[in-house]
Motif scaffolding. Structure first.
Motif, mmCIF file in Angstrom:
data_model
loop_
_atom_site.group_PDB
_atom_site.id
_atom_site.type_symbol
_atom_site.label_atom_id
_atom_site.label_comp_id
_atom_site.label_asym_id
_atom_site.label_seq_id
_atom_site.Cartn_x
_atom_site.Cartn_y
_atom_site.Cartn_z
ATOM 1 N N PHE A 1 0.852 -1.189 0.000
ATOM 2 C CA PHE A 1 0.000 0.000 0.000
ATOM 3 C C PHE A 1 0.888 1.238 0.000
ATOM 4 C CE2 PHE A 1 -2.394 -3.438 1.807
ATOM 5 C CZ PHE A 1 -3.649 -3.301 1.246
ATOM 6 N N GLY A 2 0.388 2.292 -0.610
ATOM 7 C CA GLY A 2 1.125 3.552 -0.644
ATOM 8 C C GLY A 2 0.617 4.509 0.426
ATOM 9 N N MET A 3 1.516 5.289 0.965
ATOM 10 C CA MET A 3 1.156 6.321 1.942
ATOM 11 C C MET A 3 1.217 7.664 1.222
ATOM 12 S SD MET A 3 3.049 4.978 5.412
ATOM 13 C CE MET A 3 4.669 5.123 4.679
ATOM 14 N N VAL A 4 0.051 8.183 0.913
ATOM 15 C CA VAL A 4 -0.063 9.380 0.075
ATOM 16 C C VAL A 4 -0.094 10.630 0.944
ATOM 17 C CG1 VAL A 4 -1.372 10.489 -1.754
ATOM 18 C CG2 VAL A 4 -1.389 7.989 -1.549
ATOM 19 N N LYS A 5 0.630 11.672 0.497
ATOM 20 C CA LYS A 5 0.662 12.936 1.236
ATOM 21 C C LYS A 5 -0.080 14.023 0.464
ATOM 22 C CE LYS A 5 4.992 12.050 3.696
ATOM 23 N NZ LYS A 5 6.371 12.520 3.975
ATOM 24 N N ASN A 6 -0.483 15.060 1.190
ATOM 25 C CA ASN A 6 -1.137 16.202 0.544
ATOM 26 C C ASN A 6 -0.101 17.245 0.140
ATOM 27 O OD1 ASN A 6 -0.407 17.557 2.913
ATOM 28 N ND2 ASN A 6 -2.446 17.387 3.813
ATOM 29 N N ASP A 7 -0.563 18.406 -0.321
ATOM 30 C CA ASP A 7 0.345 19.460 -0.784
ATOM 31 C C ASP A 7 1.231 20.018 0.327
ATOM 32 O OD1 ASP A 7 -0.728 19.183 -3.295
ATOM 33 O OD2 ASP A 7 -2.204 20.800 -3.045
ATOM 34 N N LYS A 8 0.804 19.811 1.578
ATOM 35 C CA LYS A 8 1.579 20.297 2.723
ATOM 36 C C LYS A 8 2.510 19.220 3.281
ATOM 37 C CE LYS A 8 -1.937 23.671 4.114
ATOM 38 N NZ LYS A 8 -2.846 24.117 5.216
ATOM 39 N N HIS A 9 2.691 18.164 2.506
ATOM 40 C CA HIS A 9 3.572 17.050 2.874
ATOM 41 C C HIS A 9 3.087 16.342 4.146
ATOM 42 C CE1 HIS A 9 7.136 15.055 1.464
ATOM 43 N NE2 HIS A 9 7.602 14.950 2.682
ATOM 44 N N GLN A 10 1.766 16.291 4.320
ATOM 45 C CA GLN A 10 1.160 15.594 5.450
ATOM 46 C C GLN A 10 0.439 14.347 4.936
ATOM 47 O OE1 GLN A 10 -1.360 18.809 6.697
ATOM 48 N NE2 GLN A 10 0.124 19.590 8.189
ATOM 49 N N THR A 11 0.460 13.294 5.742
ATOM 50 C CA THR A 11 -0.192 12.049 5.341
ATOM 51 C C THR A 11 -1.674 12.278 5.081
ATOM 52 O OG1 THR A 11 1.368 10.836 6.735
ATOM 53 C CG2 THR A 11 -0.565 9.641 5.954
ATOM 54 N N ARG A 12 -2.127 11.874 3.892
ATOM 55 C CA ARG A 12 -3.524 12.071 3.525
ATOM 56 C C ARG A 12 -4.322 10.772 3.562
ATOM 57 N NH1 ARG A 12 -3.318 13.251 -1.832
ATOM 58 N NH2 ARG A 12 -4.484 11.447 -2.576
ATOM 59 N N ALA A 13 -3.698 9.688 3.068
ATOM 60 C CA ALA A 13 -4.456 8.442 2.974
ATOM 61 C C ALA A 13 -3.535 7.266 2.682
ATOM 62 C CB ALA A 13 -5.504 8.550 1.870
ATOM 63 N N LEU A 14 -4.099 6.059 2.838
ATOM 64 C CA LEU A 14 -3.476 4.842 2.337
ATOM 65 C C LEU A 14 -4.089 4.536 0.979
ATOM 66 C CD1 LEU A 14 -3.301 2.284 5.311
ATOM 67 C CD2 LEU A 14 -1.381 3.322 4.088
ATOM 68 N N MET A 15 -3.257 4.100 0.043
ATOM 69 C CA MET A 15 -3.735 3.798 -1.307
ATOM 70 C C MET A 15 -3.403 2.353 -1.654
ATOM 71 S SD MET A 15 -2.444 5.476 -4.911
ATOM 72 C CE MET A 15 -3.240 7.072 -4.680
ATOM 73 N N ASP A 16 -4.345 1.639 -2.289
ATOM 74 C CA ASP A 16 -4.049 0.280 -2.720
ATOM 75 C C ASP A 16 -3.525 0.281 -4.157
ATOM 76 O OD1 ASP A 16 -6.225 0.524 -4.445
ATOM 77 O OD2 ASP A 16 -7.555 -0.723 -3.231
ATOM 78 N N GLU A 17 -3.232 -0.913 -4.684
ATOM 79 C CA GLU A 17 -2.617 -0.990 -6.015
ATOM 80 C C GLU A 17 -3.573 -0.647 -7.148
ATOM 81 O OE1 GLU A 17 -2.060 -5.329 -7.236
ATOM 82 O OE2 GLU A 17 -2.018 -5.396 -5.041
ATOM 83 N N ASN A 18 -4.848 -0.441 -6.812
ATOM 84 C CA ASN A 18 -5.831 0.009 -7.804
ATOM 85 C C ASN A 18 -6.099 1.507 -7.706
ATOM 86 O OD1 ASN A 18 -6.336 -2.654 -8.838
ATOM 87 N ND2 ASN A 18 -7.522 -3.065 -6.982
#
Length: 290
Positions: free
Chosen positions: A192-209
């Motif tokens: 899973f990917g750990m996605v950040k927002n424009d402020k370099h803060q964790t926004r969400a977990l992302m799956d391979e889809n």
């Protein structure tokens, strides 16, 4: 003497009088080994007779709080199991981050979460060996490949067993790079990917889809701490290599600056950049510089 010690240790906390402290001291003495090394016996019922109710309550409260902490950790990893749609609880999670500046001093950091707790002592650092330009996905593939190889060849080594799941700092490209490394060994480890927002803060977990997973604030805080920890691991190592290279390439080329003077300057100013900015007066005030 022992009674006085117990008064000091428990008196104020539990409002015990000297008699209660003396009884506790007697209990202490009954448990001591004699000078010949044989243990003095005391039945459990005698022990209970000496226990002060307030001390027993205090110990019970400590145990209750400890159990609550264990329960919280259990709830978090079970929530994570449901969110990630895994068949078993993800007891060991590894997280990776790449750090470089324009392809220079490329490194990666790895952090481990075991049973819902971030284990900083299990963190690892990698210097990128096969990528020579700025290509974070290829760096990620290299690092994951090397890491998995360690556990496959030596499960009892420093890296331990394989992880139940891997979190990559970044989005779909990092997820795909990680999956590519895993497939080399014909393994089935969720990524899973750990996605950040424009402020370099964790926004969400992302799956391979590319689907962003809905998680609770409590779980979000844990994942944010996890991502921040691996980021700090990677960037600290990157800065160490960068500063070492800069120090070697610039200070070592100055005539008359040996190891001792170089260390003195770095200790006084903190970095080569600050040494460059220092005035002549500031420089000659450093011990050994004239």
């Amino acid at each position: 003497l022992i009674a006085s010690y117990y008064c000091y240790l428990y008196g104020k906390k539990f409002n015990l009088d000297y008699v209660s402290c003396a009884r506790a001291a007697m209990l202490h003495d009954l448990f001591l080994y004699d000078w010949r090394g044989s243990k003095k016996k005391l039945h459990l019922k005698h022990f209970h007779a000496f226990l002060h109710p307030q001390i027993a309550l205090y110990n019970a409260e400590k145990l209750f709080n400890l159990n609550n902490k264990e329960k919280d950790k259990y709830n978090v990893i079970n929530e994570l199991k449901e969110v990630l749609k895994m068949e078993k609880v993800p007891r060991k999670i590894e997280c990776y981050d790449i750090s470089n500046i324009s392809g220079e001093y490329m490194v990666a950091g790895m952090c481990v979460m075991q049973d819902g707790v971030i284990k900083k002592n299990l963190s690892r650092r990698f210097k990128i060996k096969t990528v020579y330009n700025q290509d974070d996905p290829r760096c990620m593939e290299e690092v994951i490949t090397r890491r998995l190889k360690h556990s496959i060849e030596n499960p009892k080594g420093g890296f331990g067993i394989l992880p139940d799941v891997i979190f990559a700092d970044g989005g779909i490209t990092q997820i795909r790079a990680t999956k590519k490394a895993i497939q080399k060994y014909d393994l089935n480890i969720p990524v899973f990917g750990m996605v950040k927002n424009d402020k370099h803060q964790t926004r969400a977990l992302m799956d391979e889809n590319r689907k962003e997973l809905k998680i609770s604030p409590r779980l979000m805080n844990l994942i944010t701490n996890f991502q921040d920890t691996v980021h700090d691991t990677a960037i600290t190592y990157h800065r160490k290599l960068r500063d070492k290279a800069i120090t070697k390439s610039e200070l070592d080329e100055i005539d008359g600056i040996g190891k001792v003077k170089k260390q003195a300057l770095l200790k006084a100013f903190g970095s080569v950049e600050k040494i460059k900015q220092a005035s002549i007066e500031d420089l000659i005030n450093v011990k050994g510089i004239n």
